[in-house]
Design a protein around this motif. Structure first.
Motif, short mmCIF file in Angstrom:
data_model
loop_
_atom_site.label_atom_id
_atom_site.label_comp_id
_atom_site.label_asym_id
_atom_site.label_seq_id
_atom_site.Cartn_x
_atom_site.Cartn_y
_atom_site.Cartn_z
N LYS A 155 0.84 -1.20 0.00
CA LYS A 155 0.00 0.00 0.00
C LYS A 155 0.87 1.24 0.00
O LYS A 155 2.01 1.23 0.48
N SER A 156 0.33 2.30 -0.55
CA SER A 156 1.00 3.59 -0.44
C SER A 156 0.64 4.21 0.91
O SER A 156 -0.29 3.76 1.59
N ILE A 157 1.40 5.22 1.30
CA ILE A 157 1.00 6.00 2.47
C ILE A 157 0.37 7.29 1.96
O ILE A 157 0.56 7.69 0.81
N ARG A 210 -5.43 3.52 6.52
CA ARG A 210 -4.33 4.23 5.87
C ARG A 210 -3.44 4.86 6.92
O ARG A 210 -3.86 5.17 8.03
N THR A 211 -2.20 5.05 6.57
CA THR A 211 -1.24 5.64 7.50
C THR A 211 -0.38 6.65 6.78
O THR A 211 -0.18 6.57 5.57
N GLU A 212 0.14 7.60 7.54
CA GLU A 212 1.05 8.60 7.00
C GLU A 212 2.50 8.21 7.22
O GLU A 212 3.41 8.96 6.86
N ALA A 258 5.63 5.16 6.96
CA ALA A 258 6.15 3.90 6.44
C ALA A 258 7.26 3.41 7.36
O ALA A 258 8.12 4.20 7.78
N THR A 309 11.75 4.81 10.25
CA THR A 309 10.41 5.19 9.81
C THR A 309 10.47 6.52 9.07
O THR A 309 11.35 7.35 9.32
N ASN A 313 7.82 9.71 7.65
CA ASN A 313 6.50 10.33 7.62
C ASN A 313 6.30 11.11 6.32
O ASN A 313 7.24 11.72 5.80
N SER A 314 5.05 11.10 5.82
CA SER A 314 4.74 11.80 4.59
C SER A 314 4.72 13.31 4.80
O SER A 314 4.58 13.80 5.93
N VAL A 350 3.62 7.93 -2.11
CA VAL A 350 2.85 8.79 -1.22
C VAL A 350 1.74 9.41 -2.04
O VAL A 350 1.99 10.11 -3.03
#
Length: 644
Positions: free
Chosen positions: A275-277, A287-289, A291, A338, A340-341, A367
Motif C-alpha cells: 500500500k502507499s502511504i 491508511r497511515t502517513e 512507512a 520510519t 512520515n509523509s 505517497v
C-alpha cells in the motif's frame, strides 16, 4: 544258670571296640559346623586319615595392602586362600564370591575363580555406581569332597564425585566460523578417573544462542573427554562449559573467536505492505502517513550479523521526514527506521549504509493523497435498459449491477473501505444491510432491481439533483431511473449519476425506414412490394417500448419463418442504449433525453434464385423481437421477387 566270664584278652578287645565307638560318635557330632572354616574330607573305611580345608578371605588395595575401603578410584582385590588342616594350600578348588549387587560388581562378573598353586583365588571388586555408598559383606565359598566351607569380610563403600578440570583448546583460538577441539580431564578427587561408562556434557553461551555448536555426551577415555566446537558467528569470545553427569560442579574456560565482518545490507520489509502511504493529514480507513522500513545486515557467511551500526538517508521525497538516521542491528541482524509523509504526493526511497561503505536502497514507496476527486468519479451500469416496466426482479436476481470507481488526484485508487452511498428515484438500489458499498482497490458495486416506483412522481433529494448545491434536476421521463452515487473527500460531497431504463417487454413503437419513407408498423402483414430477383431488398427497423424507451439490453432481433428467400439483420441484438437527444448524442445521466430512444436494425432480403428466375416468387417472413425474459413479438412481411 550258666556263669559267663571273660579273660583278660577278651575284655581288652571289648574295651577297644567301645572306645572306637565313642570316638566315632564324637567325631560325627563335631563334623559340618556352620561357622567352622574346615572341611572333613575323610574317606569311608576309616583306614586313612581325613583331609580337611579352611577358607580365608581378604581385601587388598592397588598397592597390595589390606583395605576394606572401596570407591570408584580405589577398587579392591578380593583373595580367598584355601588350605588343608595342616596349612597346606589346595589348588584347583572353585571359589564362589558373592556380595550385594546394588553396592558392588566383580570382575569376572560371574564372581568365581579357581585357586592357583598357592591355593589363592582372586576377583576384582568395584562400586556398582558412582553414587553407591554404605557397607556390605563379601563372602567366599568353596566345596571339597562334598562338604562346604566359607568365609566373609566386611567392606565400606564411599560415593565418588567426579569433576571436569584443566580445559584446553586445540587450537587455542579460532577465526570466525572456525573449529577447535575442547579437552577436559575428568577427576575423581585429585586423581584422573580411570573407570568406564562415564560421559561429559559440553555447552556454551553461544551454543545456547544458536551461534555455535559443540558435541555433548562425550565418553571419558583414560580420564579425558574431547569435543569439537564450531563457531557459527559468536564474535569475539565464548565461555565453554564442561560438566560430568551427576556432579554438582562445572568447569569453564574462555575461547577467543575472531570477529565476523559485515558483507552486505539488504532491504527486507516495509509496512504497510502493498500500500502507499497518504499525504499528511488526509488519513483514510486503514491508511497511515508513516512507512516503517526494515533492513538486515549479513556477514561473509550470509548469516544475520548483530551489533552493526547502520546509517539511513532519504532519497527524493520532498517534504518527507526521516524519523531515525541511525540504528544498531539486533539479534536477527535487523535495523528499522520510519518515514512520515509530507503534504505533496510523491515517491521516495531510503538508503541504508554501513561504516565500511556497504549500502543498499529500499524499494520505491508511493505517497498519495488517498482522497477521491470529482474528476476521477466514474459510474457505470452493466445494462443501460432492463426488462422492468411490468416485471419485478426476483429476490437474489438483480436486474443489473451498478459500479463506482474512485481515484485520487494522482490517479491512484482510493483507500479500501471508502464508503459510497447510492440512491435511486425508480426501482431499488443497494441491499437491506447497506444502501451503498465500500471500496476495494478503488471500486465497489451494488445491485439494482426493478420494482415500484416506475414513474418519478416524488423523487428523493440527492446530492446529484440538489440544484441549490450545484446538482442538476432528474429527468421525469417515464421508466427512466436516475441512480445517484455520492461520497465525501472530507470537505465536500462528490457525486455522479447514471440513468437506467425500465423497459417494457414488447416493442410497442416500431418504425420502418425504407429509403425516404418512414412507416409506423403494427402487427399486420406489411407488403414490401416487388423487387427483381437479382436485386437486394434493404430497409431498417427501429424498436422501442410503449414509452419510446429502448428494448431491454440483450433483446434479440431475428428473421423467422422465411419462405422463398434468405435474409439477415444487423445488429441482431439490442446492445446498451443510453439516453440521448434527437441528434443521437448520449447523456448517461438522462438529463438531455429527447425523442424515440429505440435502436435501429438493418434488414437485407435476397431471392433464392437470383440468376435462374423463371417466374415471380412471393417471399414471406417475420421479424421477431425476443426479450431476455422470453417475450417474443413478430412482425410479418411480404416481398415479391420478379423475373426480368
Amino acid at each position: 544258670m550258666r556263669n559267663f566270664s571273660l579273660g583278660n584278652t577278651s575284655w581288652s578287645r571289648v574295651s577297644n571296640w567301645l572306645l572306637l565307638l565313642v570316638m566315632s560318635a564324637v567325631l560325627a557330632a563335631c563334623g559340618g559346623g556352620g561357622g567352622d572354616p574346615t572341611i572333613d574330607g575323610g574317606k569311608g573305611g576309616g583306614t586313612t586319615g581325613g583331609v580337611a580345608a579352611t577358607v580365608t578371605v581378604s581385601l587388598l588395595n592397588a598397592a597390595g595392602q589390606p583395605s576394606n575401603a572401596l570407591s570408584s578410584t580405589t577398587p579392591l582385590t578380593a583373595k580367598a586362600l584355601v588350605t588343608d588342616l595342616n596349612g597346606k594350600p589346595i589348588s584347583d578348588v572353585l571359589v564362589a564370591f558373592s556380595t550385594d549387587n546394588t553396592m558392588a560388581v566383580m570382575s569376572p562378573s560371574v564372581g568365581t575363580a579357581l585357586t592357583d598353586a598357592t591355593g589363592t583365588a582372586s576377583v576384582t571388586l568395584r562400586p556398582f555406581s558412582l553414587s553407591a555408598s554404605g557397607a556390605a559383606t563379601l563372602r567366599a565359598t568353596t566345596t571339597a569332597n562334598g562338604a562346604v566351607a566359607s568365609s566373609q569380610i566386611n567392606y565400606v563403600l564411599g560415593a565418588t564425585d567426579l569433576s571436569a578440570a584443566n580445559m584446553r583448546f586445540s587450537p587455542a583460538s579460532i577465526p570466525a566460523y572456525g573449529t577447535t577441539n575442547v579437552t577436559v580431564d575428568v577427576m575423581a578427587g585429585t586423581s584422573l578417573y580411570t573407570g568406564s561408562g562415564q560421559t561429559v556434557n559440553f555447552s556454551s553461551t553461544c551454543v545456547a544462542a544458536g551461534k555455535a555448536s559443540v558435541t555433548s555426551g562425550v565418553p571419558v577415555v583414560n580420564g579425558k573427554a574431547t569435543a569439537v566446537f564450531r563457531d557459527l558467528g559468536c564474535n569475539d569470545y565464548d565461555m565453554v562449559n564442561a560438566t560430568v553427569p551427576g556432579s554438582a560442579s562445572m568447569y569453564h574456560a574462555t575461547l577467543p573467536i575472531g570477529r565476523v565482518a559485515p558483507a552486505s545490507v539488504q532491504f527486507s520489509s516495509v509496512s504497510p505492505v502493498g500500500k502507499s502511504i497518504v499525504i499528511q493529514g488526509q488519513g483514510g480507513i486503514a491508511r497511515t502517513e508513516m512507512a516503517t522500513l526494515t533492513f538486515r545486515v549479513f556477514d561473509t557467511f550470509n548469516k544475520p550479523l548483530v551489533g552493526q551500526e547502520v546509517t539511513f538517508s532519504l532519497l527524493n521525497g520532498p517534504g518527507m521526514t526521516l524519523n531515525k538516521v541511525k540504528d544498531t542491528t539486533d539479534a536477527n541482524g535487523d535495523v528499522i527506521t520510519t518515514v512520515n509523509s509530507g503534504t505533496t504526493p510523491t515517491t521516495f526511497r531510503v538508503k541504508a549504509s554501513l561504516a565500511s561503505g556497504i549500502s543498499t536502497l529500499s524499494d520505491s514507496i508511493l505517497v498519495t493523497t488517498g482522497l477521491p476527486v470529482q474528476t476521477a468519479f466514474s459510474l457505470s451500469s452493466v445494462k443501460s435498459s432492463v426488462e422492468g416496466w411490468s416485471y419485478d426482479s426476483p429476490l437474489g436476481t438483480p436486474a443489473t449491477t451498478v459500479t463506482i470507481l474512485l481515484a485520487d488526484q494522482a490517479g491512484n485508487p482510493v483507500p479500501d473501505g471508502t464508503p459510497v452511498v447510492f440512491q435511486s428515484n425508480l426501482g431499488a438500489i443497494g441491499s437491506s444491510s447497506m444502501g451503498g458499498c465500500t471500496t476495494m482497490n478503488g471500486g465497489c458495486s451494488v445491485d439494482f432491481r426493478s420494482q415500484n416506483p416506475r414513474v418519478a412522481t416524488n423523487p428523493p433529494v440527492t446530492p446529484c439533483n440538489d440544484v441549490s448545491n450545484g446538482g442538476t434536476a432528474d429527468s421525469l421521463w417515464p421508466g427512466l431511473a436516475t441512480v445517484c452515487a455520492s461520497t465525501s473527500d472530507g470537505n465536500k460531497t462528490l457525486s455522479a449519476k447514471i440513468a437506467i431504463f425500465l423497459s417494457g417487454s414488447r416493442p410497442e413503437n416500431v418504425m420502418l425506414f425504407d429509403q425516404s419513407a418512414q412507416v409506423s408498423l403494427d402487427r399486420s402483414t406489411y407488403d414490401l412490394g416487388s423487387v427483381s430477383a437479382a436485386a437486394v431488398r434493404q430497409f431498417s427497423l427501429r424498436f422501442s417500448d410503449l414509452h419510446q424507451n429502448p428494448m431491454p439490453s440483450g433483446t434479440t432481433v431475428a428473421i423467422t419463418n422465411m419462405i422463398n428467400g434468405v435474409g439477415s439483420i444487423t445488429p441482431d441484438s439490442i446492445q446498451n442504449i443510453y439516453p440521448h437527444n434527437t441528434l443521437g448524442v448520449d447523456d448517461r445521466t438522462g438529463g438531455n433525453i429527447q425523442g424515440n430512444q429505440g435502436g435501429r436494425h438493418a434488414v437485407t432480403i435476397n431471392s433464392l434464385t437470383p440468376t435462374n428466375c423463371v417466374a415471380n416468387v412471393v417471399s414471406t417472413f417475420n421479424v421477431t423481437v425476443t426479450t431476455p425474459l422470453g417475450n417474443a413479438t413478430s412482425y410479418p412481411f411480404r416481398l415479391t421477387f420478379s423475373c426480368p
